[in-house]
Design a protein around this motif. Structure first.
Motif, PDB file in Angstrom:
ATOM      1  N   GLY A 128       0.763  -1.176  -0.109  1.00  0.00           N
ATOM      2  CA  GLY A 128       0.106  -0.140   0.034  1.00  0.00           C
ATOM      3  C   GLY A 128       0.928   1.162   0.048  1.00  0.00           C
ATOM      4  N   VAL A 129       0.265   2.473  -0.460  1.00  0.00           N
ATOM      5  CA  VAL A 129       0.939   3.567  -0.570  1.00  0.00           C
ATOM      6  C   VAL A 129       1.430   4.039   0.989  1.00  0.00           C
ATOM      7  CG1 VAL A 129      -1.109   4.998   0.015  1.00  0.00           C
ATOM      8  CG2 VAL A 129       0.826   5.852  -1.471  1.00  0.00           C
ATOM      9  N   ARG A 130       2.522   4.621   1.138  1.00  0.00           N
ATOM     10  CA  ARG A 130       2.920   5.212   2.247  1.00  0.00           C
ATOM     11  C   ARG A 130       1.858   5.931   3.183  1.00  0.00           C
ATOM     12  NH1 ARG A 130       8.478   5.968   3.073  1.00  0.00           N
ATOM     13  NH2 ARG A 130       9.906   5.454   1.227  1.00  0.00           N
ATOM     14  N   ARG A 131       1.797   5.542   4.435  1.00  0.00           N
ATOM     15  CA  ARG A 131       0.994   6.339   5.388  1.00  0.00           C
ATOM     16  C   ARG A 131      -0.324   5.931   5.386  1.00  0.00           C
ATOM     17  NH1 ARG A 131       5.240   6.563   6.560  1.00  0.00           N
ATOM     18  NH2 ARG A 131       6.852   8.133   6.997  1.00  0.00           N
ATOM     19  N   CYS A 132      -0.769   4.765   4.550  1.00  0.00           N
ATOM     20  CA  CYS A 132      -1.938   4.424   4.566  1.00  0.00           C
ATOM     21  C   CYS A 132      -2.637   3.841   5.882  1.00  0.00           C
ATOM     22  CB  CYS A 132      -2.408   3.524   3.109  1.00  0.00           C
ATOM     23  SG  CYS A 132      -1.697   2.088   3.271  1.00  0.00           S
ATOM     24  N   GLY A 133      -1.566   3.250   6.478  1.00  0.00           N
ATOM     25  CA  GLY A 133      -2.048   2.560   7.828  1.00  0.00           C
ATOM     26  C   GLY A 133      -1.466   1.177   7.770  1.00  0.00           C
ATOM     27  N   LYS A 134      -0.592   0.732   7.169  1.00  0.00           N
ATOM     28  CA  LYS A 134       0.027  -0.421   7.205  1.00  0.00           C
ATOM     29  C   LYS A 134       0.520  -0.855   8.603  1.00  0.00           C
ATOM     30  CE  LYS A 134       2.891  -0.216   3.678  1.00  0.00           C
ATOM     31  NZ  LYS A 134       2.530   1.388   3.504  1.00  0.00           N
ATOM     32  N   SER A 135       1.386  -0.115   9.015  1.00  0.00           N
ATOM     33  CA  SER A 135       1.968  -0.084  10.594  1.00  0.00           C
ATOM     34  C   SER A 135       1.105  -0.379  11.422  1.00  0.00           C
ATOM     35  CB  SER A 135       3.137   1.004  10.650  1.00  0.00           C
ATOM     36  OG  SER A 135       4.212   0.980   9.740  1.00  0.00           O
ATOM     37  N   THR A 136      -0.150   0.379  11.450  1.00  0.00           N
ATOM     38  CA  THR A 136      -1.327   0.690  12.280  1.00  0.00           C
ATOM     39  C   THR A 136      -1.874  -0.713  12.600  1.00  0.00           C
ATOM     40  OG1 THR A 136      -1.327   3.117  12.141  1.00  0.00           O
ATOM     41  CG2 THR A 136      -3.050   1.797  13.279  1.00  0.00           C
ATOM     42  N   ILE A 137      -2.138  -1.211  11.292  1.00  0.00           N
ATOM     43  CA  ILE A 137      -2.864  -2.470  11.235  1.00  0.00           C
ATOM     44  C   ILE A 137      -2.197  -3.683  11.801  1.00  0.00           C
ATOM     45  CG2 ILE A 137      -2.328  -3.541   8.957  1.00  0.00           C
ATOM     46  CD1 ILE A 137      -5.749  -3.054  10.199  1.00  0.00           C
ATOM     47  N   PHE A 138      -0.690  -3.530  11.705  1.00  0.00           N
ATOM     48  CA  PHE A 138       0.252  -4.668  12.410  1.00  0.00           C
ATOM     49  C   PHE A 138       0.228  -4.420  13.675  1.00  0.00           C
ATOM     50  CE2 PHE A 138       3.614  -5.890   9.135  1.00  0.00           C
ATOM     51  CZ  PHE A 138       2.763  -6.594   8.460  1.00  0.00           C
ATOM     52  N   TYR A 139       0.265  -3.071  14.121  1.00  0.00           N
ATOM     53  CA  TYR A 139      -0.005  -2.844  15.596  1.00  0.00           C
ATOM     54  C   TYR A 139      -1.234  -3.335  16.429  1.00  0.00           C
ATOM     55  CZ  TYR A 139      -0.866  -0.430  19.999  1.00  0.00           C
ATOM     56  OH  TYR A 139      -1.250   0.117  21.328  1.00  0.00           O
ATOM     57  N   LEU A 140      -2.436  -3.194  15.626  1.00  0.00           N
ATOM     58  CA  LEU A 140      -3.625  -3.613  16.023  1.00  0.00           C
ATOM     59  C   LEU A 140      -3.388  -5.064  16.148  1.00  0.00           C
ATOM     60  CD1 LEU A 140      -6.136  -1.162  14.437  1.00  0.00           C
ATOM     61  CD2 LEU A 140      -5.598  -1.115  16.720  1.00  0.00           C
ATOM     62  N   TYR A 141      -3.248  -5.922  14.997  1.00  0.00           N
ATOM     63  CA  TYR A 141      -2.936  -7.316  15.168  1.00  0.00           C
ATOM     64  C   TYR A 141      -2.127  -7.820  16.068  1.00  0.00           C
ATOM     65  CZ  TYR A 141      -2.351 -11.942  13.149  1.00  0.00           C
ATOM     66  OH  TYR A 141      -2.373 -13.172  12.867  1.00  0.00           O
ATOM     67  N   ARG A 142      -1.030  -7.214  16.292  1.00  0.00           N
ATOM     68  CA  ARG A 142      -0.366  -7.649  17.720  1.00  0.00           C
ATOM     69  C   ARG A 142      -0.975  -7.587  18.841  1.00  0.00           C
ATOM     70  NH1 ARG A 142       3.830  -4.964  14.615  1.00  0.00           N
ATOM     71  NH2 ARG A 142       3.749  -2.917  15.763  1.00  0.00           N
ATOM     72  N   GLN A 143      -1.911  -6.344  19.100  1.00  0.00           N
ATOM     73  CA  GLN A 143      -2.588  -6.252  20.284  1.00  0.00           C
ATOM     74  C   GLN A 143      -3.705  -7.818  20.208  1.00  0.00           C
ATOM     75  OE1 GLN A 143      -1.941  -3.992  22.949  1.00  0.00           O
ATOM     76  NE2 GLN A 143      -0.152  -3.872  21.397  1.00  0.00           N
ATOM     77  N   TYR A 144      -4.250  -7.911  18.995  1.00  0.00           N
ATOM     78  CA  TYR A 144      -5.149  -9.065  19.163  1.00  0.00           C
ATOM     79  C   TYR A 144      -4.542 -10.267  19.450  1.00  0.00           C
ATOM     80  CZ  TYR A 144      -7.452 -12.917  16.962  1.00  0.00           C
ATOM     81  OH  TYR A 144      -8.312 -14.312  16.630  1.00  0.00           O
ATOM     82  N   LEU A 145      -3.028 -10.589  19.181  1.00  0.00           N
ATOM     83  CA  LEU A 145      -2.331 -11.651  19.509  1.00  0.00           C
ATOM     84  C   LEU A 145      -2.227 -11.828  20.837  1.00  0.00           C
ATOM     85  CD1 LEU A 145       0.188 -11.724  16.509  1.00  0.00           C
ATOM     86  CD2 LEU A 145      -1.943 -13.331  16.532  1.00  0.00           C
ATOM     87  N   LEU A 146      -1.793 -10.474  21.405  1.00  0.00           N
ATOM     88  CA  LEU A 146      -1.560 -10.750  22.873  1.00  0.00           C
ATOM     89  C   LEU A 146      -2.695 -10.945  23.678  1.00  0.00           C
ATOM     90  CD1 LEU A 146       0.808  -7.498  23.016  1.00  0.00           C
ATOM     91  CD2 LEU A 146       1.581 -10.017  23.469  1.00  0.00           C
ATOM     92  N   HIS A 147      -4.054 -10.623  23.366  1.00  0.00           N
ATOM     93  CA  HIS A 147      -5.094 -10.825  23.889  1.00  0.00           C
ATOM     94  C   HIS A 147      -5.624 -12.184  23.682  1.00  0.00           C
ATOM     95  CE1 HIS A 147      -5.453  -6.475  24.314  1.00  0.00           C
ATOM     96  NE2 HIS A 147      -5.988  -6.590  25.352  1.00  0.00           N
TER      97      HIS A 147
END
Length: 403
Positions: A27-46
């Protein structure tokens, strides 16, 4: 900072968790790729995953610059992997690592490695990737915020039409929502994103230093959203305007802009002949707000801006999106997915009888029985059925309240 839930993207990651496939988000820069990774990591931890099972590297962080050498990267990861547990490995903006595929391949053959990577270049993440990781990956193409997602991030109470105006006048890049009450800040942020993509993902990739010419091309495309054009026509128009360029150079720059995901190309599809046409195409911006940034003309051509918004939404919903070509006329969009075809006509308003007749005519001339839609901003009679052609209010359709 409020994080926008993006369930379609999250569900993709959840669906392939622990499957023996490399998960790729492009995806284009700043479209939210890193954020979706962050949210997914939170899901894994939970859901029972321990922190030591997660390895995260963002290659745009200077702290990881030494890991851009692939041997060093591999050693770093191996030293931190848990021997008796699944390891979730996130490699963000991995295009900065030369020979990255050697690392990913080595991790892929391990039973306890679940690998996730992102990249911001379409050529790198689709063309090269298909060769480097054949048969070993699934890819998710991300876009900036949809109108639905943008609306969820608004803090002020607004009508539906006010939300849409905020969407096309502001920006669909997620971080821009932080400045929703500050138009100058949005413009400065958008300008920074645009210049970064142009320099780092377009000019550098093409090994070109002709910033002025590429900028001129982008301005031409922004001014001609939704118009059928060819490299030859672009070259002639730009040369007439004092920017001398040949069609081969235009083709090269167009490819560079597509590779950086600043623009998207919608090819023509012969509806009767059921084949793609090679001459002429339409171009759309990854964020409609770039048009305002480039030509500072938000008060005109609002119909083509709406068309741009609908085109991106159709991409989000999956399938191939084309411009429909008829012997006499054109259908704005033809979508092909899972063996099904859909037809879309987009107009600001069809309240005038002659406009309604004009917009329905292309759809009426299609002989098959696939779904046909007329999307408008009309609030008076927003819905209707014209012998199987369904008229819908485009804003409700964008919100998926009337899909």
């Amino acid at each position: 900072m409020k994080l926008i839930p993006r369930p379609e993207y999250m569900n993709f990651l959840k669906r392939y968790q622990d499957h023996h496939l490399i998960k790729v988000i492009s995806g284009v820069r700043r479209c939210g790729k890193s954020t979706i990774f962050y949210l997914y990591r939170q899901y894994l931890l939970h859901h029972g995953v321990m922190p030591e099972q997660i390895i995260t590297i963002n290659f745009e962080d200077l702290a990881y610059e030494s890991l851009c050498e692939y041997h060093a990267l591999y050693r770093y990861i191996i030293e931190r992997m848990q021997a008796d547990k699944m390891n979730y490995i996130f490699l963000d903006e991995i295009q900065h690592v030369k020979n990255f595929e050697k690392v990913v391949d080595s991790l892929f053959i391990k039973d306890n490695a679940d690998v996730y990577i992102t990249g911001s270049n379409a050529y790198f993440m689709s063309g090269d990737l298909a060769t480097l990781l054949t048969g070993r990956y699934v890819e998710l193409s991300m876009l900036p915020l949809s109108f639905h997602e943008f609306s969820q991030g608004l803090t002020a109470s607004m009508s539906l039409s006010e939300q849409y105006n905020a969407y096309i006048r502001g920006s669909s890049f997620p971080y821009a929502l932080q400045f929703q009450d500050d138009s100058p800040a949005v413009e400065e942020y958008l300008s920074g994103v645009y210049n970064t993509i142009l320099v780092k993902d377009t000019l550098r990739r093409m090994r070109s230093s002709d910033t002025m010419m590429v900028e001129s091309l982008m301005k031409f495309l922004a001014a001609n959203i939704g118009s059928l054009i060819s490299p030859n026509k672009i070259a002639n128009s730009m040369t007439s305007a004092g920017r001398k360029i040949d069609n081969k150079t235009v083709e090269k720059y167009l490819q560079g802009l597509k590779d950086s995901l600043l623009i998207y190309q919608a090819d023509r599809f012969d509806v009767r002949g059921k084949q793609l046409l090679k001459i002429n195409a339409k171009y759309y911006l990854v964020d409609p707000a770039f048009r305002r940034l480039l030509i500072n003309d938000t008060g005109r051509d609002t119909g083509h801006i709406l068309e741009n918004v609908v085109y991106l939404e159709l991409l989000r919903r999956g399938g191939k999106v084309y411009v429909g070509q008829l012997p006499k006329g054109e259908i704005d969009f033809v979508v092909e997915k899972s063996g099904i075809r859909e037809y879309y006509q987009v107009a600001e308003s069809t309240l005038l009888p002659e406009v309604l007749e004009r917009e329905l005519k292309p759809l009426q001339s299609v002989p098959d029985q696939y779904p046909k839609y007329l999307l408008t901003l009309d609030e008076i009679t927003p819905e209707a059925d014209y012998d199987g052609i369904k008229k819908k209010n485009v804003l409700r359709w964008l919100l998926k309240a009337d899909s």
